[in-house]
Design a protein around this motif. Structure first.
Motif, PDB file in Angstrom:
ATOM      1  N   ILE A  13       0.837  -1.201   0.000  1.00 49.17           N
ATOM      2  CA  ILE A  13       0.000   0.000   0.000  1.00 49.17           C
ATOM      3  C   ILE A  13       0.869   1.248   0.000  1.00 49.17           C
ATOM      4  O   ILE A  13       0.570   2.236  -0.658  1.00 49.17           O
ATOM      5  N   ARG A  14       1.962   1.206   0.743  1.00 43.89           N
ATOM      6  CA  ARG A  14       2.920   2.306   0.732  1.00 43.89           C
ATOM      7  C   ARG A  14       4.322   1.732   0.847  1.00 43.89           C
ATOM      8  O   ARG A  14       4.512   0.649   1.386  1.00 43.89           O
ATOM      9  N   HIS A  15       5.293   2.469   0.343  1.00 45.33           N
ATOM     10  CA  HIS A  15       6.649   1.955   0.246  1.00 45.33           C
ATOM     11  C   HIS A  15       7.572   2.448   1.348  1.00 45.33           C
ATOM     12  O   HIS A  15       8.680   1.929   1.505  1.00 45.33           O
ATOM     13  N   THR A  16       7.156   3.448   2.080  1.00 47.60           N
ATOM     14  CA  THR A  16       8.011   3.976   3.132  1.00 47.60           C
ATOM     15  C   THR A  16       7.161   4.720   4.143  1.00 47.60           C
ATOM     16  O   THR A  16       5.933   4.760   4.034  1.00 47.60           O
ATOM     17  N   TYR A  17       7.786   5.306   5.136  1.00 46.36           N
ATOM     18  CA  TYR A  17       7.065   6.055   6.156  1.00 46.36           C
ATOM     19  C   TYR A  17       6.492   7.334   5.545  1.00 46.36           C
ATOM     20  O   TYR A  17       7.045   7.900   4.590  1.00 46.36           O
ATOM     21  N   ALA A  21       7.922   9.863   2.695  1.00 43.76           N
ATOM     22  CA  ALA A  21       7.203   9.983   1.424  1.00 43.76           C
ATOM     23  C   ALA A  21       6.874  11.435   1.101  1.00 43.76           C
ATOM     24  O   ALA A  21       6.910  11.850  -0.055  1.00 43.76           O
ATOM     25  N   ARG A  22       6.552  12.226   2.123  1.00 40.30           N
ATOM     26  CA  ARG A  22       6.247  13.641   1.883  1.00 40.30           C
ATOM     27  C   ARG A  22       7.463  14.392   1.341  1.00 40.30           C
ATOM     28  O   ARG A  22       7.325  15.356   0.595  1.00 40.30           O
ATOM     29  N   ARG A  23       8.642  13.942   1.706  1.00 40.70           N
ATOM     30  CA  ARG A  23       9.854  14.634   1.257  1.00 40.70           C
ATOM     31  C   ARG A  23      10.408  14.052  -0.045  1.00 40.70           C
ATOM     32  O   ARG A  23      10.836  14.804  -0.931  1.00 40.70           O
ATOM     33  N   PHE A  24      10.407  12.734  -0.200  1.00 39.93           N
ATOM     34  CA  PHE A  24      11.065  12.090  -1.339  1.00 39.93           C
ATOM     35  C   PHE A  24      10.099  11.362  -2.279  1.00 39.93           C
ATOM     36  O   PHE A  24      10.522  10.862  -3.316  1.00 39.93           O
ATOM     37  N   GLY A  25       8.833  11.314  -1.921  1.00 40.08           N
ATOM     38  CA  GLY A  25       7.884  10.558  -2.717  1.00 40.08           C
ATOM     39  C   GLY A  25       7.699   9.148  -2.172  1.00 40.08           C
ATOM     40  O   GLY A  25       8.545   8.640  -1.424  1.00 40.08           O
ATOM     41  N   ASP A  26       6.604   8.525  -2.533  1.00 39.95           N
ATOM     42  CA  ASP A  26       6.286   7.197  -2.020  1.00 39.95           C
ATOM     43  C   ASP A  26       7.047   6.145  -2.813  1.00 39.95           C
ATOM     44  O   ASP A  26       6.534   5.519  -3.748  1.00 39.95           O
ATOM     45  N   LYS A  27       8.295   5.943  -2.424  1.00 44.84           N
ATOM     46  CA  LYS A  27       9.153   4.954  -3.050  1.00 44.84           C
ATOM     47  C   LYS A  27      10.090   4.410  -1.979  1.00 44.84           C
ATOM     48  O   LYS A  27      10.264   5.033  -0.930  1.00 44.84           O
ATOM     49  N   ALA A  29      12.869   3.867   0.457  1.00 45.65           N
ATOM     50  CA  ALA A  29      13.854   4.834   0.938  1.00 45.65           C
ATOM     51  C   ALA A  29      15.139   4.117   1.336  1.00 45.65           C
ATOM     52  O   ALA A  29      15.144   2.923   1.650  1.00 45.65           O
ATOM     53  N   THR A  30      16.228   4.859   1.340  1.00 46.19           N
ATOM     54  CA  THR A  30      17.480   4.305   1.835  1.00 46.19           C
ATOM     55  C   THR A  30      17.432   4.275   3.359  1.00 46.19           C
ATOM     56  O   THR A  30      16.645   4.973   3.998  1.00 46.19           O
ATOM     57  N   ARG A  31      18.322   3.506   3.945  1.00 47.12           N
ATOM     58  CA  ARG A  31      18.399   3.455   5.404  1.00 47.12           C
ATOM     59  C   ARG A  31      18.791   4.823   5.961  1.00 47.12           C
ATOM     60  O   ARG A  31      18.321   5.229   7.021  1.00 47.12           O
ATOM     61  N   TYR A  32      19.673   5.521   5.250  1.00 48.09           N
ATOM     62  CA  TYR A  32      20.080   6.857   5.705  1.00 48.09           C
ATOM     63  C   TYR A  32      18.880   7.800   5.730  1.00 48.09           C
ATOM     64  O   TYR A  32      18.701   8.555   6.700  1.00 48.09           O
ATOM     65  N   GLN A  33      18.048   7.761   4.719  1.00 46.64           N
ATOM     66  CA  GLN A  33      16.871   8.634   4.691  1.00 46.64           C
ATOM     67  C   GLN A  33      15.913   8.303   5.832  1.00 46.64           C
ATOM     68  O   GLN A  33      15.411   9.199   6.514  1.00 46.64           O
ATOM     69  N   GLU A  34      15.665   7.030   6.039  1.00 44.92           N
ATOM     70  CA  GLU A  34      14.732   6.641   7.092  1.00 44.92           C
ATOM     71  C   GLU A  34      15.237   7.016   8.479  1.00 44.92           C
ATOM     72  O   GLU A  34      14.441   7.329   9.365  1.00 44.92           O
ATOM     73  N   ALA A  35      16.557   6.996   8.661  1.00 38.83           N
ATOM     74  CA  ALA A  35      17.125   7.235   9.990  1.00 38.83           C
ATOM     75  C   ALA A  35      17.519   8.688  10.219  1.00 38.83           C
ATOM     76  O   ALA A  35      17.997   9.009  11.311  1.00 38.83           O
ATOM     77  N   SER A  36      17.303   9.558   9.217  1.00 39.36           N
ATOM     78  CA  SER A  36      17.897  10.886   9.317  1.00 39.36           C
ATOM     79  C   SER A  36      16.954  12.057   9.069  1.00 39.36           C
ATOM     80  O   SER A  36      17.271  13.182   9.473  1.00 39.36           O
ATOM     81  N   TYR A  37      15.838  11.857   8.410  1.00 35.00           N
ATOM     82  CA  TYR A  37      15.043  13.002   7.971  1.00 35.00           C
ATOM     83  C   TYR A  37      13.761  13.184   8.792  1.00 35.00           C
ATOM     84  O   TYR A  37      13.050  12.213   9.073  1.00 35.00           O
ATOM     85  N   ASP A  38      13.526  14.434   9.172  1.00 40.36           N
ATOM     86  CA  ASP A  38      12.269  14.854   9.799  1.00 40.36           C
ATOM     87  C   ASP A  38      11.913  14.029  11.029  1.00 40.36           C
ATOM     88  O   ASP A  38      10.756  13.621  11.227  1.00 40.36           O
ATOM     89  N   LEU A  39      12.891  13.819  11.878  1.00 37.66           N
ATOM     90  CA  LEU A  39      12.658  13.026  13.078  1.00 37.66           C
ATOM     91  C   LEU A  39      12.383  13.875  14.308  1.00 37.66           C
ATOM     92  O   LEU A  39      11.763  13.411  15.264  1.00 37.66           O
ATOM     93  N   GLU A  40      12.865  15.121  14.312  1.00 39.85           N
ATOM     94  CA  GLU A  40      12.707  15.953  15.501  1.00 39.85           C
ATOM     95  C   GLU A  40      11.272  16.481  15.606  1.00 39.85           C
ATOM     96  O   GLU A  40      10.601  16.724  14.600  1.00 39.85           O
ATOM     97  N   ALA A  41      10.800  16.626  16.838  1.00 33.91           N
ATOM     98  CA  ALA A  41       9.461  17.164  17.080  1.00 33.91           C
ATOM     99  C   ALA A  41       9.426  18.653  16.740  1.00 33.91           C
ATOM    100  O   ALA A  41      10.374  19.388  16.991  1.00 33.91           O
ATOM    101  N   LYS A  42       8.300  19.090  16.160  1.00 35.60           N
ATOM    102  CA  LYS A  42       8.170  20.493  15.774  1.00 35.60           C
ATOM    103  C   LYS A  42       6.903  21.153  16.319  1.00 35.60           C
ATOM    104  O   LYS A  42       6.772  22.374  16.256  1.00 35.60           O
ATOM    105  N   THR A  43       5.980  20.373  16.805  1.00 36.75           N
ATOM    106  CA  THR A  43       4.710  20.926  17.287  1.00 36.75           C
ATOM    107  C   THR A  43       4.346  20.329  18.638  1.00 36.75           C
ATOM    108  O   THR A  43       4.966  19.367  19.106  1.00 36.75           O
ATOM    109  N   ASN A  44       3.317  20.920  19.254  1.00 32.81           N
ATOM    110  CA  ASN A  44       2.741  20.409  20.499  1.00 32.81           C
ATOM    111  C   ASN A  44       3.722  20.390  21.662  1.00 32.81           C
ATOM    112  O   ASN A  44       3.739  19.466  22.474  1.00 32.81           O
ATOM    113  N   PHE A  45       4.551  21.447  21.763  1.00 26.93           N
ATOM    114  CA  PHE A  45       5.424  21.573  22.920  1.00 26.93           C
ATOM    115  C   PHE A  45       4.620  22.139  24.095  1.00 26.93           C
ATOM    116  O   PHE A  45       3.873  23.093  23.937  1.00 26.93           O
ATOM    117  N   HIS A  46       4.807  21.584  25.274  1.00 28.06           N
ATOM    118  CA  HIS A  46       4.027  22.007  26.431  1.00 28.06           C
ATOM    119  C   HIS A  46       4.689  23.149  27.196  1.00 28.06           C
ATOM    120  O   HIS A  46       4.028  23.899  27.909  1.00 28.06           O
TER     121      HIS A  46
END
Length: 333
Positions: A13-17, A21-27, A29-46
């Motif tokens: 149904i989908r090829h990656t997280y 997919a939002r950054r590189f497209g639904d294909k 991904a390399t291990r580096y991409q999965e372990a490195s991109y857009d991991l930090e929290a950006k919203t909902n800080f208390h």
């Protein structure tokens, strides 16, 4: 009775997280991409960080450098944790072989006492510089917003700790692991006039607030001058003093620095290429810090290879900076 075996292909149904997919497209991904991109929290800080309530967590205002997307800065080595650990394990295995060879044959204890003193005075105190580099890169990793940037710096921080330990082991091999040589070397760092400009520089970097200014100072300017001077120029000079075996024990440093140029060059290229404002700010920091770094290394150069060797290192740094539209003010264009 007959048995018929069939295979059926299932289309995923989908090829990656989804965030990949939002950054590189639904294909896939390399291990580096999965372990490195857009991991930090950006919203909902208390709440804001209690140690620095001026900023949110993962706040890009912690540096004056402006990037539309900090993930434009990525690691050309494609290091995520697994790849990094695997690579360093191989490098460490090679280094351990060299240390074992020298230790088994007592190559350092057989050096003339005068040569041993040179090592303890001119090289081993650099372990304190490496500890400063470890602390600085750890701070950068904590303040940077993109995971691709943070992980490059935390890996560098761990590397610098290891390099400091290798320098300490040189002293331990000289004194038979009694610790006396380490004490003597620390005495040079604390009291010898040769090291006081460098001590001041390291302490000054520890309180730099802007994390990108700090990475420029530490990983581009200071390392650019120091590693060329010490592990290239001074290494050749030590060989003329009868300490050629030390080259085996510092090969890790040369290999590491050559590799580190890949990610530091990629980082400065992306940032300098983002905007003219970034270039101007980078040049302001270079003008401020490079003379201080040169002055801090000058006593070490004068006590060993001579000031011309430091000027050659500065010329190499100047050539490197020019590739990114920046200039070393100490070397004429």
């Amino acid at each position: 009775m007959s048995i018929e075996i069939k295979t059926t292909s299932m289309e995923p149904i989908r090829h990656t997280y989804s965030h990949i997919a939002r950054r590189f497209g639904d294909k896939p991904a390399t291990r580096y991409q999965e372990a490195s991109y857009d991991l930090e929290a950006k919203t909902n800080f208390h709440y804001r960080p209690q140690w620095d309530s001026r900023y949110e967590l993962n706040d890009d205002r912690r540096t004056a450098i402006r990037m539309d997307d900090w993930y434009a800065v990525s690691d050309p080595r494609q290091y995520y944790y697994g790849a990094y650990v695997g690579n360093r394990a191989k490098m460490q295995e090679s280094a351990e072989t060299s240390f074992g060879f020298c230790d088994k044959r007592n190559l350092l204890t057989r050096l003339p006492e005068e040569t041993q003193k040179l090592l303890l005075r001119l090289m081993v105190p650099l372990r304190h510089v490496e500890l400063g580099a470890n602390m600085n890169n750890s701070k950068i990793a904590g303040d940077a917003v993109a995971t691709t940037v943070s992980q490059m710096h935390i890996y560098a921080a761990m590397d610098r700790l290891g390099i400091g330990q290798y320098l300490s082991r040189i002293a331990l091999m000289i004194d038979g692991s009694t610790g006396k040589a380490l004490d003597e070397s620390k005495g040079y760092w604390m009291d010898d006039e040769l090291w006081q400009p460098m001590r001041k520089l390291v302490e000054d970097t520890l309180v730099v607030d802007d994390w990108f200014e700090l990475t420029l100072v530490q990983n581009i300017l200071l390392d650019g001058l120091m590693y060329t001077l010490v592990y290239d120029k001074m290494d050749a000079w030590l060989a003329t003093q009868g300490a050629e075996d030390v080259s085996m024990l510092t090969e890790f440093m040369r290999d590491w620095y050559k590799e580190s140029l890949r990610w530091t060059n990629a980082m400065i290229k992306a940032v300098a290429g983002e905007s003219e404002a970034n270039c101007e700010l980078l040049q302001t920091w270079i003008d401020q810090w490079e003379p201080q770094i040169y002055s801090a290394l000058q006593p070490l150069a004068e006590a060993s290879v001579g000031i011309d060797a430091l000027d050659e290192a500065r010329a190499e740094l100047s050539t490197r900076l020019k590739k990114f539209g920046l200039q070393s003010r100490g070397v004429s264009a």
